[in-house]
Design a protein around this motif. Structure first.
Motif, PDB file in Angstrom:
ATOM      1  N   TYR A 109       0.836  -1.189   0.000  1.00 43.34           N
ATOM      2  CA  TYR A 109       0.000   0.000   0.000  1.00 43.34           C
ATOM      3  C   TYR A 109       0.875   1.244   0.000  1.00 43.34           C
ATOM      4  CZ  TYR A 109      -2.719   3.736   2.157  1.00 43.34           C
ATOM      5  OH  TYR A 109      -3.301   4.939   2.437  1.00 43.34           O
ATOM      6  N   ARG A 110       0.501   2.267  -0.802  1.00 49.28           N
ATOM      7  CA  ARG A 110       1.274   3.512  -0.862  1.00 49.28           C
ATOM      8  C   ARG A 110       0.480   4.729  -0.407  1.00 49.28           C
ATOM      9  NH1 ARG A 110       6.304   1.475  -1.022  1.00 49.28           N
ATOM     10  NH2 ARG A 110       6.427  -0.027  -2.679  1.00 49.28           N
ATOM     11  N   ASP A 111      -0.777   4.861  -0.871  1.00 50.73           N
ATOM     12  CA  ASP A 111      -1.580   6.000  -0.434  1.00 50.73           C
ATOM     13  C   ASP A 111      -3.048   5.818  -0.796  1.00 50.73           C
ATOM     14  OD1 ASP A 111      -1.544   8.406  -3.000  1.00 50.73           O
ATOM     15  OD2 ASP A 111      -0.333   6.605  -3.115  1.00 50.73           O
ATOM     16  N   SER A 112      -3.876   6.686  -0.214  1.00 49.13           N
ATOM     17  CA  SER A 112      -5.319   6.713  -0.483  1.00 49.13           C
ATOM     18  C   SER A 112      -5.719   8.128  -0.849  1.00 49.13           C
ATOM     19  CB  SER A 112      -6.121   6.298   0.757  1.00 49.13           C
ATOM     20  OG  SER A 112      -5.936   4.943   1.031  1.00 49.13           O
ATOM     21  N   ARG A 113      -6.682   8.230  -1.740  1.00 53.80           N
ATOM     22  CA  ARG A 113      -7.187   9.531  -2.179  1.00 53.80           C
ATOM     23  C   ARG A 113      -8.697   9.560  -1.988  1.00 53.80           C
ATOM     24  NH1 ARG A 113      -3.568   9.683  -7.718  1.00 53.80           N
ATOM     25  NH2 ARG A 113      -1.572   9.823  -6.613  1.00 53.80           N
ATOM     26  N   PHE A 114      -9.159  10.626  -1.344  1.00 53.72           N
ATOM     27  CA  PHE A 114     -10.588  10.813  -1.108  1.00 53.72           C
ATOM     28  C   PHE A 114     -10.977  12.156  -1.702  1.00 53.72           C
ATOM     29  CE2 PHE A 114      -8.871   8.184   2.275  1.00 53.72           C
ATOM     30  CZ  PHE A 114      -9.682   7.060   2.176  1.00 53.72           C
ATOM     31  N   SER A 115     -11.968  12.141  -2.593  1.00 53.22           N
ATOM     32  CA  SER A 115     -12.343  13.363  -3.314  1.00 53.22           C
ATOM     33  C   SER A 115     -13.844  13.595  -3.239  1.00 53.22           C
ATOM     34  CB  SER A 115     -11.956  13.250  -4.795  1.00 53.22           C
ATOM     35  OG  SER A 115     -10.593  13.000  -4.942  1.00 53.22           O
ATOM     36  N   LEU A 116     -14.200  14.880  -3.235  1.00 57.74           N
ATOM     37  CA  LEU A 116     -15.593  15.291  -3.291  1.00 57.74           C
ATOM     38  C   LEU A 116     -15.706  16.412  -4.321  1.00 57.74           C
ATOM     39  CD1 LEU A 116     -18.447  14.974  -2.093  1.00 57.74           C
ATOM     40  CD2 LEU A 116     -17.822  16.772  -0.458  1.00 57.74           C
ATOM     41  N   TYR A 117     -16.579  16.227  -5.328  1.00 56.55           N
ATOM     42  CA  TYR A 117     -16.738  17.193  -6.421  1.00 56.55           C
ATOM     43  C   TYR A 117     -18.196  17.564  -6.617  1.00 56.55           C
ATOM     44  CZ  TYR A 117     -12.005  16.747  -8.244  1.00 56.55           C
ATOM     45  OH  TYR A 117     -10.651  16.799  -8.404  1.00 56.55           O
ATOM     46  N   TYR A 118     -18.412  18.819  -6.961  1.00 55.06           N
ATOM     47  CA  TYR A 118     -19.708  19.293  -7.451  1.00 55.06           C
ATOM     48  C   TYR A 118     -19.550  19.466  -8.964  1.00 55.06           C
ATOM     49  CZ  TYR A 118     -23.271  22.474  -9.025  1.00 55.06           C
ATOM     50  OH  TYR A 118     -24.277  23.041  -9.744  1.00 55.06           O
ATOM     51  N   SER A 119     -20.512  18.967  -9.738  1.00 53.70           N
ATOM     52  CA  SER A 119     -20.461  19.056 -11.201  1.00 53.70           C
ATOM     53  C   SER A 119     -21.723  19.708 -11.748  1.00 53.70           C
ATOM     54  CB  SER A 119     -20.338  17.662 -11.826  1.00 53.70           C
ATOM     55  OG  SER A 119     -19.182  17.020 -11.396  1.00 53.70           O
ATOM     56  N   PHE A 120     -21.532  20.517 -12.783  1.00 50.33           N
ATOM     57  CA  PHE A 120     -22.650  21.126 -13.515  1.00 50.33           C
ATOM     58  C   PHE A 120     -22.462  20.815 -14.985  1.00 50.33           C
ATOM     59  CE2 PHE A 120     -24.233  24.967 -15.832  1.00 50.33           C
ATOM     60  CZ  PHE A 120     -25.582  24.652 -15.723  1.00 50.33           C
ATOM     61  N   SER A 121     -23.463  20.178 -15.600  1.00 50.75           N
ATOM     62  CA  SER A 121     -23.442  19.810 -17.014  1.00 50.75           C
ATOM     63  C   SER A 121     -24.648  20.437 -17.710  1.00 50.75           C
ATOM     64  CB  SER A 121     -23.496  18.289 -17.186  1.00 50.75           C
ATOM     65  OG  SER A 121     -22.415  17.673 -16.567  1.00 50.75           O
ATOM     66  N   PRO A 122     -24.493  21.641 -18.284  1.00 55.59           N
ATOM     67  CA  PRO A 122     -25.634  22.265 -18.969  1.00 55.59           C
ATOM     68  C   PRO A 122     -26.044  21.437 -20.187  1.00 55.59           C
ATOM     69  CG  PRO A 122     -23.622  23.515 -19.358  1.00 55.59           C
ATOM     70  CD  PRO A 122     -23.272  22.436 -18.375  1.00 55.59           C
ATOM     71  N   THR A 123     -27.347  21.312 -20.402  1.00 57.58           N
ATOM     72  CA  THR A 123     -27.831  20.483 -21.519  1.00 57.58           C
ATOM     73  C   THR A 123     -27.551  21.113 -22.873  1.00 57.58           C
ATOM     74  OG1 THR A 123     -30.019  21.479 -21.256  1.00 57.58           O
ATOM     75  CG2 THR A 123     -29.639  19.357 -20.179  1.00 57.58           C
TER      76      THR A 123
END
Length: 162
Positions: A109-123
């Protein structure tokens, strides 16, 4: 991919250690599970990394084989699915070939990544706008943490039909 970056000592006064170059080949396997309220995507990514000094001579870590396991949860925030909240958890494991002393390290094991993103996809446009945060927990004694903030613009299918 190709990466060229300056390397620095890990402690003060952070002296310049020269240039490290990297060539990376990888494959990625994902499976998307769609439900009404969440999209779950487990992903496995296997990487081969080859490292060189500035003049393309070998450096201490010659080759790295790295495995990445990611689990992504994507939650729609609106009925039209233009707004999303995405959470990632990714764990990285690797083994390296070291020149001096010659040999392979253990796969660990080397590392862990935890991410939180808000996304907006206009139609009306083939783009997605992301804003997010990642905490990278690095293995070590003691363990360290790196923090990243990101703003992304993703152009979806730029060469496809509209």
């Amino acid at each position: 991919s190709y990466r060229r970056q300056n390397e620095y000592a890990k402690s003060f006064p952070f002296e310049d250690k020269g240039i490290k170059q990297e060539f990376r080949l990888y494959s990625r396997f994902s499976y998307i599970i769609k439900k009404d309220w969440v999209e779950i995507t487990p992903t496995f990514r296997q990487e081969f990394q080859k490292f060189f000094s500035e003049d393309f001579s070998n450096i201490a870590e010659n080759i790295r084989l790295r495995s990445r396991f990611r689990l992504k949860f994507k939650f729609p925030l609106s009925e039209d699915k233009q707004h999303h909240l995405t959470f990632y958890s990714e764990q990285l494991f690797s083994v390296s070939n070291i020149n001096t002393p010659s040999g392979w390290t253990s796969f660990k094991y080397r590392d862990s990544r935890f991410s939180l993103y808000y996304s907006f996809s206009p139609t009306q446009f083939p783009v997605t706008f992301n804003a997010g945060y990642m905490n990278n927990l690095l293995d070590g004694n003691p363990a360290r943490s790196a923090n990243y903030f990101a703003l992304d613009i993703i152009w979806k299918n730029p060469f496809g039909k509209r």
